[in-house]
Design an enzyme around this catalytic site. Structure first.
Site, mmCIF file in Angstrom:
data_model
loop_
_atom_site.group_PDB
_atom_site.id
_atom_site.type_symbol
_atom_site.label_atom_id
_atom_site.label_comp_id
_atom_site.label_asym_id
_atom_site.label_seq_id
_atom_site.Cartn_x
_atom_site.Cartn_y
_atom_site.Cartn_z
ATOM 1 C CB CYS A 70 -0.976 0.003 1.165
ATOM 2 S SG CYS A 70 -0.221 0.030 2.817
ATOM 3 C CG HIS A 110 -4.473 0.457 4.243
ATOM 4 N ND1 HIS A 110 -3.764 -0.190 3.249
ATOM 5 C CD2 HIS A 110 -5.535 1.043 3.624
ATOM 6 C CE1 HIS A 110 -4.374 -0.008 2.085
ATOM 7 N NE2 HIS A 110 -5.439 0.734 2.290
ATOM 8 C CG ASP A 127 -6.551 1.635 -0.956
ATOM 9 O OD1 ASP A 127 -5.411 1.375 -1.396
ATOM 10 O OD2 ASP A 127 -6.993 1.156 0.104
#
Length: 280
Positions: A70, A110, A127
């Site tokens: 991420c 995250h 995302d």
């Protein structure tokens, strides 16, 4: 040194307009998901991911043909969007995907983006770095509304909090709403994101240190790898493949996910390390 947008477009196979509008945002996310895999080979091989500069991310994900997790995916896309004229805030979230409702609170490990489109009211949640269940389209930062992505519906709910608004992203998977992660809209400085990335890439019990994972989002499927187990989710059906050996897993990383394994340190026995985590 600025990010080479042309090199990024070539990496993801994007030939469309580059104006900072909603259509470009949607198309970039789709192209990014098709081309750059989610993968954690560096942490698995003992290499910390601590430099989230534009230069470091472009070198790994664009020039060297690798993927990442991420902090790398959304880090790179954030620089791209800023270069195109979008407004970008880097946010932090707590993963709740596949956890029991009463599970202990997870850390802020995250990274996602809140994106402003010039001339458009409100913001979008973006995302491209949540692995097998990553958002395949931008969604509005809007509570309650069911929003269709390129794959499944998603929605944002507000959670009780004493520290300002906190949101939970959920996806409808096979007809059931599944929470993915919770987050606030407090912008995170790079130094804090780098500290969190170093933590998740080095913690001895962390999922990226003790197991192998990879994912790719095509136009009609989600392709997920965990250890020796490959799952291809398409239109409500799932095809599963169980690899017998680490060599077969490495072949899948190259052929199905497009990971440039030649980029890895030739002095590291990658096959032996993957063999240790086939059933993780």
């Amino acid at each position: 040194m600025g990010l080479d947008l042309t090199a990024y477009f070539n990496r993801i196979g994007y030939q469309g307009p580059a104006a900072p509008d909603v259509d470009t945002l949607q198309n970039l996310i789709a192209a990014h998901g098709r081309a750059i895999p989610f993968e954690n080979l560096d942490p698995l091989l003992g290499l910390p991911v601590a430099d989230l500069s534009a230069e470091a991310l472009a070198d790994k994900l664009i020039t060297r043909g690798r993927g990442g997790y991420c902090y790398e995916h959304n880090g790179l896309l954030g620089y791209v969007l800023e270069g195109l004229g979008y407004g970008v805030d880097r946010l932090a979230g707590r993963v709740v995907w596949m956890k029991e409702p009463d599970a202990p609170l997870s850390a802020l490990t995250h990274n996602l983006l809140a994106v402003t489109v010039p001339g458009v009211a409100g913001r979008y949640v973006v995302d491209v770095g949540f692995g097998g269940q990553t958002l395949s389209s931008p969604i509005r930062l809007q509570l309650g509304a069911v929003q269709q992505t390129r794959h499944e519906p998603c929605r944002l709910l507000e959670l009780p909090s004493t520290h300002g608004p906190e949101y939970q992203l959920a996806a409808q998977v096979r007809g059931v709403w599944q929470p993915l992660y919770r987050f606030t809209t407090v912008p995170q400085p790079r130094v804090d994101l780098e500290a969190a990335s170093w933590y998740v890439s080095t913690h001895p019990g962390g999922i990226f240190v003790v197991g192998l994972t990879a994912a790719l989002v095509t136009d009609d499927a989600r392709i997920n790898l965990r250890g020796r187990n490959l799952a291809i989710h398409r239109h409500g059906d799932t095809e599963r493949v169980r690899f017998d050996s680490a060599a077969e897993v490495l072949d899948a990383l190259t052929e199905r996910f497009g990971v440039n394994l030649s980029d890895l340190d030739p002095g590291v026995d990658v096959e032996a390390r993957v063999a240790q985590v086939l059933d993780s």
